[in-house]
Design an enzyme around this catalytic site. Structure first.
Site, mmCIF file in Angstrom:
data_model
loop_
_atom_site.group_PDB
_atom_site.id
_atom_site.type_symbol
_atom_site.label_atom_id
_atom_site.label_comp_id
_atom_site.label_asym_id
_atom_site.label_seq_id
_atom_site.Cartn_x
_atom_site.Cartn_y
_atom_site.Cartn_z
ATOM 1 N N GLU A 70 114.050 77.274 144.011
ATOM 2 C CA GLU A 70 113.589 76.195 144.768
ATOM 3 C C GLU A 70 113.569 74.838 143.689
ATOM 4 O O GLU A 70 113.156 75.212 142.478
ATOM 5 C CB GLU A 70 112.201 76.368 145.330
ATOM 6 C CG GLU A 70 111.782 75.340 146.478
ATOM 7 C CD GLU A 70 110.563 75.232 147.014
ATOM 8 O OE1 GLU A 70 110.049 74.437 147.452
ATOM 9 O OE2 GLU A 70 110.077 76.702 147.149
ATOM 10 N N ASP B 240 110.669 81.196 143.960
ATOM 11 C CA ASP B 240 109.900 80.311 144.163
ATOM 12 C C ASP B 240 109.022 80.398 142.837
ATOM 13 O O ASP B 240 108.071 80.944 142.602
ATOM 14 C CB ASP B 240 108.959 80.646 145.431
ATOM 15 C CG ASP B 240 108.007 79.733 145.665
ATOM 16 O OD1 ASP B 240 108.400 78.542 145.812
ATOM 17 O OD2 ASP B 240 106.743 79.964 146.167
ATOM 18 N N ASP C 92 104.113 83.638 148.189
ATOM 19 C CA ASP C 92 105.062 83.261 147.278
ATOM 20 C C ASP C 92 106.400 84.174 147.312
ATOM 21 O O ASP C 92 107.342 83.679 146.973
ATOM 22 C CB ASP C 92 104.575 83.421 145.846
ATOM 23 C CG ASP C 92 103.258 82.113 145.749
ATOM 24 O OD1 ASP C 92 103.671 80.980 145.638
ATOM 25 O OD2 ASP C 92 102.243 82.500 145.599
#
Length: 173
Positions: A67, A8, A139
């Site tokens: 992502e 992420d 996160d």
């Protein structure tokens, strides 16, 4: 059996999550955050690259999933996020890892069942799916969700292609 590293990305905090794929199931191996302290963007990108490289060396993943950038309200933030992603992707390619990219909507759909799920819902499902004793930092949970999404996507592609692995006396058929 494969090890998947999920990322992420962030220009200040980059989450990572590592799982082992065992068929359709996933096993937690580790997670955390790369926190960068430098004010200079080039130094932050270097810290992200080095941090991701270190994680790859430690866990020896077979797959790298990250992502995708979403269009933020602030174009400057979106550019910095894209650069952080780039640093992480270069670390993966330097280690000859295949890179898979997923949108936030795909990740939430895969893990929660709703593409517009809240962060707390993602965290809750990550804990449930990986049978974790405690909730990871946001996160790190998002990064684990990226890794889970990659596993679910790969399993779906195998099912759709009709490549069901059947064994007879321990041999693939």
């Amino acid at each position: 059996m494969a090890i998947i590293l999920g990322i992420d990305p962030g220009s200040r905090i980059t989450g990572y999550g590592v799982i082992r794929q065992i068929g359709a199931k996933s096993e937690y191996l580790g997670s955390g955050c790369i926190r960068v302290a430098a004010d200079d963007l080039s130094m932050r990108l270097n810290q992200i690259f080095n941090g991701v490289s270190e994680i790859i060396t430690q866990f020896q993943p077979d797959y790298f999933a990250i992502e995708q950038v979403f269009m933020a309200k602030n174009p400057d933030s979106a550019l910095k996020l894209g650069q952080a992603r780039g640093a992480a992707i270069v670390a993966a390619t330097q280690h000859d890892l295949p890179v898979a990219e997923y949108s936030a909507r795909q990740i939430k759909q895969s893990v929660v069942g709703k593409g517009n799920a809240e962060k707390t819902q993602v965290q809750h499902m990550v804990v449930q799916l990986l049978k974790l004793a405690k909730t990871p930092q946001a996160d790190a949970a998002d990064a684990l969700a990226v890794a889970l999404c990659h596993n679910h996507t790969q399993q779906s592609l195998l099912r759709m292609s009709g490549v069901a692995r059947k064994t007879v006396r321990g041999r693939l058929r």
